[in-house]
Design a protein around this motif. Structure first.
Motif, PDB file in Angstrom:
ATOM      1  N   ASP A  18       0.833  -1.206   0.000  1.00  0.00           N
ATOM      2  CA  ASP A  18       0.000   0.000   0.000  1.00  0.00           C
ATOM      3  C   ASP A  18       0.868   1.257   0.000  1.00  0.00           C
ATOM      4  O   ASP A  18       1.874   1.321   0.699  1.00  0.00           O
ATOM      5  CB  ASP A  18      -0.913  -0.006   1.229  1.00  0.00           C
ATOM      6  CG  ASP A  18      -1.849  -1.218   1.226  1.00  0.00           C
ATOM      7  OD1 ASP A  18      -2.334  -1.587   0.141  1.00  0.00           O
ATOM      8  OD2 ASP A  18      -2.089  -1.785   2.307  1.00  0.00           O
ATOM      9  N   TRP A  19       0.417   2.256  -0.763  1.00  0.00           N
ATOM     10  CA  TRP A  19       1.213   3.452  -1.019  1.00  0.00           C
ATOM     11  C   TRP A  19       0.351   4.714  -0.990  1.00  0.00           C
ATOM     12  O   TRP A  19      -0.827   4.675  -1.331  1.00  0.00           O
ATOM     13  CB  TRP A  19       1.843   3.359  -2.414  1.00  0.00           C
ATOM     14  CG  TRP A  19       2.721   2.168  -2.582  1.00  0.00           C
ATOM     15  CD1 TRP A  19       2.329   0.911  -2.958  1.00  0.00           C
ATOM     16  CD2 TRP A  19       4.119   2.100  -2.372  1.00  0.00           C
ATOM     17  NE1 TRP A  19       3.419   0.074  -2.990  1.00  0.00           N
ATOM     18  CE2 TRP A  19       4.530   0.775  -2.642  1.00  0.00           C
ATOM     19  CE3 TRP A  19       5.088   3.031  -1.986  1.00  0.00           C
ATOM     20  CZ2 TRP A  19       5.849   0.362  -2.535  1.00  0.00           C
ATOM     21  CZ3 TRP A  19       6.406   2.618  -1.889  1.00  0.00           C
ATOM     22  CH2 TRP A  19       6.773   1.306  -2.156  1.00  0.00           C
ATOM     23  N   THR A  20       0.970   5.840  -0.648  1.00  0.00           N
ATOM     24  CA  THR A  20       0.429   7.143  -0.997  1.00  0.00           C
ATOM     25  C   THR A  20       1.217   7.594  -2.218  1.00  0.00           C
ATOM     26  O   THR A  20       2.400   7.256  -2.368  1.00  0.00           O
ATOM     27  CB  THR A  20       0.570   8.165   0.150  1.00  0.00           C
ATOM     28  OG1 THR A  20       1.939   8.335   0.469  1.00  0.00           O
ATOM     29  CG2 THR A  20      -0.208   7.708   1.382  1.00  0.00           C
ATOM     30  N   VAL A  21       0.555   8.325  -3.095  1.00  0.00           N
ATOM     31  CA  VAL A  21       1.156   8.666  -4.379  1.00  0.00           C
ATOM     32  C   VAL A  21       1.028  10.160  -4.630  1.00  0.00           C
ATOM     33  O   VAL A  21      -0.043  10.742  -4.453  1.00  0.00           O
ATOM     34  CB  VAL A  21       0.477   7.890  -5.536  1.00  0.00           C
ATOM     35  CG1 VAL A  21       1.167   8.188  -6.860  1.00  0.00           C
ATOM     36  CG2 VAL A  21       0.456   6.396  -5.256  1.00  0.00           C
ATOM     37  N   ARG A  22       2.120  10.755  -5.050  1.00  0.00           N
ATOM     38  CA  ARG A  22       2.100  12.143  -5.520  1.00  0.00           C
ATOM     39  C   ARG A  22       2.085  12.107  -7.045  1.00  0.00           C
ATOM     40  O   ARG A  22       3.002  11.579  -7.669  1.00  0.00           O
ATOM     41  CB  ARG A  22       3.314  12.910  -5.030  1.00  0.00           C
ATOM     42  CG  ARG A  22       3.288  14.335  -5.528  1.00  0.00           C
ATOM     43  CD  ARG A  22       4.418  15.155  -4.989  1.00  0.00           C
ATOM     44  NE  ARG A  22       4.202  16.531  -5.405  1.00  0.00           N
ATOM     45  CZ  ARG A  22       5.162  17.370  -5.682  1.00  0.00           C
ATOM     46  NH1 ARG A  22       6.409  17.020  -5.527  1.00  0.00           N
ATOM     47  NH2 ARG A  22       4.879  18.588  -6.074  1.00  0.00           N
TER      48      ARG A  22
END
Length: 159
Positions: A18-22
């Motif tokens: 799981d990731w946060t993405v810019r």
């Protein structure tokens, strides 16, 4: 379940989880634009096909409105290449033309021939898995690959 079969490459293991993405998207394609729209998103990638593929579920929090998209990746042992398809939830009946390619030293380069607004283009994805925050970028060429315009960049941070 049998574990026999083709050996799955670990090329995309870096993006599992799981990731946060810019996101950074160019404000115009082939228009001379030099401004970018930046927004956040979430991404979750799971292995499929016994490791010979993966599925990436995305929530893009674009200023014009949230939307979902999926990247589907599969590895051909016969060709030693990955194929990557994109499905935009705003147009759920059409997969984008797949890009195909491979990794070398943590950098994956994937190419396709496509059409944009009736004009033949080349599409290039570059995955960089060499640092702690993987990056992806998309570029298009309308001159048979002589020049490339990057139009979308993503930076992934573990959630």
């Amino acid at each position: 379940m049998s574990t026999n079969g083709p050996q799955a490459p670990g090329d995309f293991d870096f993006i599992l989880g799981d990731w946060t993405v810019r996101h950074e998207k160019l404000d115009g394609i082939f228009s001379g634009a030099d401004t970018w729209t930046t927004f956040e998103g979430l991404s979750s990638t799971r292995s499929i096909l016994g490791g010979l593929g993966n599925l990436e579920d995305n929530l893009l929090r674009h200023p014009a409105g949230d939307y979902r998209a999926v990247a589907l990746r599969s590895y051909s042992t016969a060709d030693a290449e990955w194929s990557i398809w994109w499905l935009d939830g705003r147009n759920p009946t059409a997969l984008d033309t797949p890009v195909r390619g491979a990794f070398a030293d943590g950098i994956g380069t994937f190419l396709a021939e496509d059409v944009l607004h009736g004009v033949p283009i080349r599409v290039r994805f570059i995955w960089d898995a060499t640092g702690p925050e993987p990056t992806w970028q998309q570029a298009f060429s309308n001159d048979a690959g002589l020049s490339w315009e990057t139009n979308w960049r993503m930076t992934f941070r573990r959630a």
